[in-house]
Each structure stands twice: as C-alpha cells, then as structure tokens.
Design an enzyme around this catalytic site. Structure first.
Site, PDB file in Angstrom:
ATOM      1  N   ARG A   1       2.880  23.500  12.978  1.00  0.00           N
ATOM      2  CA  ARG A   1       1.502  23.892  13.283  1.00  0.00           C
ATOM      3  C   ARG A   1       1.065  24.949  12.272  1.00  0.00           C
ATOM      4  O   ARG A   1       1.894  25.683  11.717  1.00  0.00           O
ATOM      5  CB  ARG A   1       1.403  24.462  14.696  1.00  0.00           C
ATOM      6  CG  ARG A   1       1.728  23.456  15.807  1.00  0.00           C
ATOM      7  CD  ARG A   1       1.541  24.100  17.177  1.00  0.00           C
ATOM      8  NE  ARG A   1       1.729  23.147  18.256  1.00  0.00           N
ATOM      9  CZ  ARG A   1       2.868  22.966  18.917  1.00  0.00           C
ATOM     10  NH1 ARG A   1       3.929  23.703  18.602  1.00  0.00           N
ATOM     11  NH2 ARG A   1       2.951  22.084  19.891  1.00  0.00           N
TER      12      ARG A   1
ATOM     13  N   LYS B   1       4.305  26.744  21.449  1.00  0.00           N
ATOM     14  CA  LYS B   1       3.447  26.908  22.615  1.00  0.00           C
ATOM     15  C   LYS B   1       4.270  27.032  23.884  1.00  0.00           C
ATOM     16  O   LYS B   1       5.264  26.329  24.071  1.00  0.00           O
ATOM     17  CB  LYS B   1       2.491  25.713  22.738  1.00  0.00           C
ATOM     18  CG  LYS B   1       1.392  25.683  21.684  1.00  0.00           C
ATOM     19  CD  LYS B   1       0.440  24.528  21.953  1.00  0.00           C
ATOM     20  CE  LYS B   1      -0.711  24.512  20.965  1.00  0.00           C
ATOM     21  NZ  LYS B   1      -1.633  23.385  21.223  1.00  0.00           N
TER      22      LYS B   1
ATOM     23  N   HIS C   1      -3.784  20.431  10.366  1.00  0.00           N
ATOM     24  CA  HIS C   1      -3.441  19.642  11.553  1.00  0.00           C
ATOM     25  C   HIS C   1      -3.337  18.157  11.217  1.00  0.00           C
ATOM     26  O   HIS C   1      -2.486  17.441  11.769  1.00  0.00           O
ATOM     27  CB  HIS C   1      -4.494  19.863  12.644  1.00  0.00           C
ATOM     28  CG  HIS C   1      -4.081  19.304  13.975  1.00  0.00           C
ATOM     29  ND1 HIS C   1      -3.139  19.911  14.763  1.00  0.00           N
ATOM     30  CD2 HIS C   1      -4.491  18.199  14.647  1.00  0.00           C
ATOM     31  CE1 HIS C   1      -2.973  19.199  15.876  1.00  0.00           C
ATOM     32  NE2 HIS C   1      -3.780  18.163  15.824  1.00  0.00           N
TER      33      HIS C   1
ATOM     34  N   ARG D   1       0.013  17.550   9.784  1.00  0.00           N
ATOM     35  CA  ARG D   1       1.005  17.522  10.873  1.00  0.00           C
ATOM     36  C   ARG D   1       0.981  16.151  11.549  1.00  0.00           C
ATOM     37  O   ARG D   1       2.026  15.575  11.850  1.00  0.00           O
ATOM     38  CB  ARG D   1       0.697  18.640  11.870  1.00  0.00           C
ATOM     39  CG  ARG D   1       1.486  18.583  13.187  1.00  0.00           C
ATOM     40  CD  ARG D   1       1.178  19.836  14.000  1.00  0.00           C
ATOM     41  NE  ARG D   1       1.379  19.659  15.424  1.00  0.00           N
ATOM     42  CZ  ARG D   1       2.531  19.834  16.060  1.00  0.00           C
ATOM     43  NH1 ARG D   1       3.613  20.169  15.379  1.00  0.00           N
ATOM     44  NH2 ARG D   1       2.620  19.674  17.368  1.00  0.00           N
TER      45      ARG D   1
ATOM     46  N   HIS E   1       6.075  19.081  21.927  1.00  0.00           N
ATOM     47  CA  HIS E   1       5.193  18.707  23.024  1.00  0.00           C
ATOM     48  C   HIS E   1       5.947  18.751  24.348  1.00  0.00           C
ATOM     49  O   HIS E   1       7.032  18.185  24.467  1.00  0.00           O
ATOM     50  CB  HIS E   1       4.644  17.289  22.819  1.00  0.00           C
ATOM     51  CG  HIS E   1       3.685  17.196  21.689  1.00  0.00           C
ATOM     52  ND1 HIS E   1       3.424  16.012  21.019  1.00  0.00           N
ATOM     53  CD2 HIS E   1       2.912  18.137  21.077  1.00  0.00           C
ATOM     54  CE1 HIS E   1       2.532  16.240  20.068  1.00  0.00           C
ATOM     55  NE2 HIS E   1       2.211  17.510  20.077  1.00  0.00           N
TER      56      HIS E   1
ATOM     57  N   TYR F   1      -0.948  11.615  19.911  1.00  0.00           N
ATOM     58  CA  TYR F   1      -0.846  12.238  18.596  1.00  0.00           C
ATOM     59  C   TYR F   1      -0.374  11.252  17.542  1.00  0.00           C
ATOM     60  O   TYR F   1      -0.830  11.270  16.399  1.00  0.00           O
ATOM     61  CB  TYR F   1       0.163  13.387  18.706  1.00  0.00           C
ATOM     62  CG  TYR F   1      -0.021  14.492  17.729  1.00  0.00           C
ATOM     63  CD1 TYR F   1       0.464  14.395  16.437  1.00  0.00           C
ATOM     64  CD2 TYR F   1      -0.668  15.658  18.102  1.00  0.00           C
ATOM     65  CE1 TYR F   1       0.315  15.418  15.542  1.00  0.00           C
ATOM     66  CE2 TYR F   1      -0.820  16.692  17.215  1.00  0.00           C
ATOM     67  CZ  TYR F   1      -0.326  16.569  15.933  1.00  0.00           C
ATOM     68  OH  TYR F   1      -0.485  17.603  15.039  1.00  0.00           O
TER      69      TYR F   1
END
Length: 300
Positions: A151, A175, A240, A243, A266, A275
């Site tokens: 990221r 995250k 992004h 990625r 994730h 994604y």
C-alpha cells in the site's frame, strides 16, 4: 429471545471478529451498530430471526443507499453464519437478506504491456549520464509497488533498513494491526540496495523527504509523471493501481487466491475477489483446461 440475549450474542460475535478475524476497529464498530439497529427493528429477536423477519428488515432498508444496504446485509450474514458455526442456531437464515447490486466499479487495470513500458522508461532514465539518484529512487518505488503489492502508506513509511539484501521477505503491520509476510523479489531488493546507498545513514526512512518521509501525495505525483512519459494516460494509474496490477497479474499467472489474500493483507477473502479482477475469458479457459471433466473430454 430477550434484548439482553441479543446483546450477549452480538458481543460474542464482535469478540470473535476481534480475536479470530483480526477485523479493524472501524469494521467492528460498524458491524456492532448495524447489528444493534437490526435488533431494535426486530424488537430484540435478531438472534432467533427467521427468513420473513430478514425480508422485513430488507423492506425497511429500501430508502438507504445500495452500499449501506450491502454493508448491513454483510454484517448480518456473518452474524448468522457465526451463530450456526457455534451451534447457537441449527440454521442460517442469511440467504433471505438483500444483495443489492454494487455500484462500485472494477478497479483500474494495467496490462503487462503497460507495466513493461513503465520499466522501459525507468531503464532509459538509469542509463543517462550523469546518473540521477532520483531515478534509483523511482526504480525502488515501482519495484516495491508492482513487485510486492505494498500500500502507498506502507511503502513511503518503510524504515531505512526494513529490507535486507539477504532476506526475500518483509513483515509488515497493516490495516487493523494485522501482520503479514510480504515477498520481496531479487529485482526489488537490488533496486532498494542501489537507492539506499544514496540515503544518509542518519535518516530513519528508506524514502526520506524533508524532516520525515516521502508523502503519499508526492508518490502519486511521481507515478503519474512516469506514466505520462511511458505514454500511459496519467488518470489510469496510481500507486493503488500498481498494487492491483501486482495482484491481478499474479492471479493470471496461476497464483492461489488465498495466498494473494495473505500477501495483500485482506481480512476477508471477498475483498481479494473484488480486488483481483480476472476477465471471464480466462476463467472459462481455466475451467476447460484444469477441471477434471474438461481433461476427461480432451482425452476422448
């Protein structure tokens, strides 16, 4: 069930989300709010709701945005699946919840040809005399974005010595505080080593800028300028998007979706499925070439 029963079930579910699924704090808070509001609408009988009750909830959500309805439905489906898995219910009525079509478009996609053009520009820049250290920085940035799926925030905030020349991986905390192992290719490690030789040993960051590190905004600008030089419309590219290209091209090359989920960090496999866009033609070819029935047909 009483309201107290619903509260207890919801808390048990949220605790599972914290401990086992590693969900982010914002996700847990949103799920908790959605579940409590649903419990109120069903007068404290959410835990024992039947399909008709969930259809009634769907009717009450008709004036809400599709994305909101999709989030609420997802929260309740996970809740009922949890109750069934824990033996707290003998059935799972989640199928009665609405599944609104999402207005979210597919992520922007770069072809392998697009990526080749980006690296061709980088190679031309690095061949210039005299050499510009910023070209080495550009190479390291793009190698890590496309080669490891980092990221933007993770990339710009890498410590100076985060990537070791003799270690083909990096452990990141992303995250929700989730740690993941990120593969670092030989190319990326070589690019980082070449750039790090130009970074003052007293700097804390691999990509320093001013008193801190490179900003996400500046990274975005650098990637768009590279795209323009490669003949790619700048509005088609961003950190992004690179990625996403990492994930898409790995999947097209035969990578396992679960492995991608781990590499991308994730919590939910559904996020990875969105994604990693794969065109329908490739999926059909995959079934025809890899499915046992397809192989049996080919042998006839």
């Amino acid at each position: 069930m009483s309201a107290l029963d619903d509260r207890g079930l919801i808390e048990r579910f949220l605790e599972m989300m914290r401990a086992e699924a590693g969900a982010a704090g914002n996700t847990i808070a949103a799920y908790g709010t959605d579940l409590r509001l649903a419990s109120e609408l069903l007068e404290g009988r959410l835990g024992e709701a039947i399909a008709a009750d969930l259809e009634r909830l769907g009717a009450a959500w008709q004036t809400l945005a599709r994305t909101t309805v999709a989030r609420k439905s997802a929260a309740l489906r996970r809740f009922f699946a949890f109750l069934a898995d824990e033996g707290l219910r003998s059935d799972d009525p989640g199928g009665a919840l609405p599944r609104p079509g999402s207005s979210r478009g597919l992520p922007k996609v770069l072809s392998t040809g697009d990526v080749d053009r980006l690296f061709a520009v980088i190679a031309r820049r690095q061949a210039r005399v005299p050499a510009d250290p910023n070209d080495l920085r550009l190479s390291a940035l793009v190698e890590l974005l496309y080669g490891s799926g980092l990221r933007a925030t993770e990339l710009v905030s890498l410590p100076r010595n985060a990537i070791a020349p003799d270690r083909p991986y990096l452990i990141l905390k992303g995250k929700g505080g989730r740690e993941r192992l990120v593969p670092i290719s030989d190319r990326a490690r070589a690019a980082v080593a070449a750039w790090r030789a130009h970074v003052d040993v007293g700097r804390a960051w691999l990509f320093p800028s001013g008193k801190g590190h490179l900003s996400r905004v500046r990274l975005h600008q650098i990637i768009r300028a590279l795209a323009a030089e490669a003949g790619i419309p700048p509005d088609r590219i961003s950190p992004h998007v690179l990625r996403h290209a990492f994930a898409t091209h790995l999947l097209e090359g035969g990578a396992d979706l679960r492995a991608l989920q781990a590499m991308l960090g994730h919590a939910d496999i559904a996020t990875t499925e969105i994604y990693t866009h794969v065109d329908s033609k490739r999926l059909v070819e995959l079934v025809n070439s890899r499915h046992p029935l397809g192989e049996a047909l080919a042998r006839k």
